[in-house]
Write a protein that holds these residues in place. Structure first.
Motif, PDB file in Angstrom:
ATOM      1  N   SER A   1       7.207  -6.280   0.673  1.00  0.00           N
ATOM      2  CA  SER A   1       8.378  -6.759   1.405  1.00  0.00           C
ATOM      3  C   SER A   1       8.156  -6.408   2.867  1.00  0.00           C
ATOM      4  N   LEU A   2       8.895  -7.052   3.744  1.00  0.00           N
ATOM      5  CA  LEU A   2       8.778  -6.707   5.162  1.00  0.00           C
ATOM      6  C   LEU A   2       9.190  -5.262   5.412  1.00  0.00           C
ATOM      7  N   LEU A   3      10.247  -4.809   4.738  1.00  0.00           N
ATOM      8  CA  LEU A   3      10.676  -3.426   4.909  1.00  0.00           C
ATOM      9  C   LEU A   3       9.598  -2.470   4.399  1.00  0.00           C
ATOM     10  N   GLY A   4       8.964  -2.811   3.293  1.00  0.00           N
ATOM     11  CA  GLY A   4       7.863  -1.998   2.783  1.00  0.00           C
ATOM     12  C   GLY A   4       6.715  -1.922   3.764  1.00  0.00           C
ATOM     13  N   LEU A   5       6.421  -3.026   4.439  1.00  0.00           N
ATOM     14  CA  LEU A   5       5.354  -3.019   5.442  1.00  0.00           C
ATOM     15  C   LEU A   5       5.695  -2.108   6.621  1.00  0.00           C
ATOM     16  N   VAL A   6       6.938  -2.132   7.064  1.00  0.00           N
ATOM     17  CA  VAL A   6       7.358  -1.260   8.167  1.00  0.00           C
ATOM     18  C   VAL A   6       7.218   0.205   7.748  1.00  0.00           C
ATOM     19  N   ARG A   7       7.679   0.516   6.541  1.00  0.00           N
ATOM     20  CA  ARG A   7       7.569   1.888   6.037  1.00  0.00           C
ATOM     21  C   ARG A   7       6.100   2.293   5.903  1.00  0.00           C
ATOM     22  N   HIS A   8       5.272   1.384   5.411  1.00  0.00           N
ATOM     23  CA  HIS A   8       3.855   1.670   5.248  1.00  0.00           C
ATOM     24  C   HIS A   8       3.195   1.938   6.595  1.00  0.00           C
ATOM     25  N   MET A   9       3.524   1.138   7.596  1.00  0.00           N
ATOM     26  CA  MET A   9       2.889   1.333   8.901  1.00  0.00           C
ATOM     27  C   MET A   9       3.371   2.617   9.581  1.00  0.00           C
ATOM     28  N   ALA A  10       4.588   3.063   9.304  1.00  0.00           N
ATOM     29  CA  ALA A  10       5.021   4.379   9.789  1.00  0.00           C
ATOM     30  C   ALA A  10       4.127   5.455   9.173  1.00  0.00           C
ATOM     31  N   HIS A  11       3.873   5.324   7.885  1.00  0.00           N
ATOM     32  CA  HIS A  11       2.994   6.257   7.173  1.00  0.00           C
ATOM     33  C   HIS A  11       1.583   6.229   7.765  1.00  0.00           C
ATOM     34  N   VAL A  12       1.045   5.040   7.990  1.00  0.00           N
ATOM     35  CA  VAL A  12      -0.316   4.888   8.503  1.00  0.00           C
ATOM     36  C   VAL A  12      -0.432   5.479   9.911  1.00  0.00           C
ATOM     37  N   GLU A  13       0.534   5.215  10.769  1.00  0.00           N
ATOM     38  CA  GLU A  13       0.528   5.792  12.124  1.00  0.00           C
ATOM     39  C   GLU A  13       0.469   7.317  12.036  1.00  0.00           C
ATOM     40  N   ARG A  14       1.307   7.873  11.177  1.00  0.00           N
ATOM     41  CA  ARG A  14       1.362   9.334  11.037  1.00  0.00           C
ATOM     42  C   ARG A  14       0.035   9.893  10.538  1.00  0.00           C
ATOM     43  N   VAL A  15      -0.515   9.294   9.501  1.00  0.00           N
ATOM     44  CA  VAL A  15      -1.748   9.815   8.910  1.00  0.00           C
ATOM     45  C   VAL A  15      -2.899   9.786   9.909  1.00  0.00           C
TER      46      VAL A  15
END
Length: 168
Positions: A52-66
């Motif tokens: 979902s678009l919301l899932g992608l936003v959440r995923h990219m927050a995770h990726v930025e952090r990692v």
């Protein structure tokens, strides 16, 4: 869709080029999500995929952090959405997730990533290895551009399926 992106320069030094393309792709994700209700952002519009678009936003927050905080800067910060029982909770737990929280978290992680990146030379080696390998800051920037580009392609399909909106 509202589009506030700044196109990357056609001629620039390597650092400006990498930063410009990464920022362009970050804002592309925001463009793909613009104007949709929380319910539409949560919608998994390309079955059987759980994206979902919301899932992608959440995923990219995770990726930025990692990549920026954990790998490049060596911070011992917790994962944002990942759970021990669900590695993909950033994608899977969107049914009751707050879009406002997800976007605020993503934007905050982007800002921290920009601050860390601005202080580190491109040739710097991350303070944490990834899969037993050293990782350079340059590699992280190129990988982040690739990560956003791939997921923005997903976002294109999701958004078109939701309301027919298309665009670069």
């Amino acid at each position: 869709m509202t589009d506030n992106r700044v196109s990357p320069a056609f001629v620039a030094d390597e650092r400006a080029m990498l930063d410009g393309w990464l920022d362009w792709h970050r804002e592309t994700l925001a463009v793909k999500c613009a104007g949709l209700s929380e319910e539409r952002l949560r919608e998994r519009s390309v079955p059987p995929s759980s994206l979902s678009l919301l899932g992608l936003v959440r995923h990219m927050a995770h990726v930025e952090r990692v990549w920026f905080r954990r790998v490049l800067n060596g911070e011992d910060v917790p994962f944002i959405y990942r759970r021990d029982d669900d590695y993909d909770a950033d994608f899977n737990d969107v049914d009751t997730a707050s879009a406002e929280e997800a976007f605020a978290t993503w934007r905050a992680e982007v800002e921290v990533a920009r601050e860390i990146s601005a202080r580190v030379p491109l040739d710097a080696i991350g303070k944490q290895q990834r899969h037993g390998q050293d990782v350079s800051h340059r590699w992280i920037l190129v990988h982040m551009i690739e990560e956003y580009a791939r997921h923005n392609g997903h976002a294109d399909l999701l958004r078109e399926r939701l309301d027919g909106a298309v665009g670069e």
